[in-house]
Write a protein that holds these residues in place. Sequence first.
Motif, short mmCIF file in Angstrom:
data_model
loop_
_atom_site.label_atom_id
_atom_site.label_comp_id
_atom_site.label_asym_id
_atom_site.label_seq_id
_atom_site.Cartn_x
_atom_site.Cartn_y
_atom_site.Cartn_z
N UNK A 1 -2.98 -44.45 -28.21
CA UNK A 1 -3.49 -44.91 -26.94
C UNK A 1 -4.10 -46.31 -27.13
N UNK A 2 -3.68 -47.23 -26.27
CA UNK A 2 -4.21 -48.60 -26.34
C UNK A 2 -5.61 -48.64 -25.73
N UNK A 3 -6.47 -49.36 -26.39
CA UNK A 3 -7.85 -49.50 -25.89
C UNK A 3 -8.23 -50.98 -25.95
N UNK A 4 -8.80 -51.46 -24.83
CA UNK A 4 -9.28 -52.84 -24.77
C UNK A 4 -10.80 -52.80 -24.67
N UNK A 5 -11.48 -53.47 -25.59
CA UNK A 5 -12.94 -53.48 -25.60
C UNK A 5 -13.41 -54.90 -25.32
N UNK A 6 -14.10 -55.06 -24.20
CA UNK A 6 -14.61 -56.36 -23.80
C UNK A 6 -16.07 -56.50 -24.18
N UNK A 7 -16.47 -57.73 -24.44
CA UNK A 7 -17.87 -58.00 -24.75
C UNK A 7 -18.19 -59.44 -24.37
#
Length: 122
Positions: A1-7
């Motif tokens: 599963x692709x996960x995008x983590x923004x910060x």
Amino acid sequence: QVRLVESGGGLVQPGGSLRLSCAASGIIFSIDTMGWSRLAPGKQRELVATITKSGNTNYVDSVKGRFTISRDNAKNTVYLQMNSLKPEDTAVYYCNVREVSYGLVKYDKEWWGQGTQVTVSS
């Protein structure tokens, strides 16, 4: 599963700067275009900036000269450097990546991050 983590979001005064980051994990194929969009209260989602795998960039007119999009292909990460911020830049910023495969297995899917709040206020 692709996960995008923004910060990198937060509260900043007008004229200030912020740098957003978005790291993608779980990518199986190749990332083509990466980008940032924003959604402000009472407004439609707006595409802010995009960058291709080869580094070609596009910006919405309202941020040209103030925002810079960049990417690190080795880290599957896209950045948005935001300078000279204005109150009208206040929004939730979302990153997106387009995962593709043009080989024997054809694949084309866009993934979105959960969003990070940017507030520009004195």
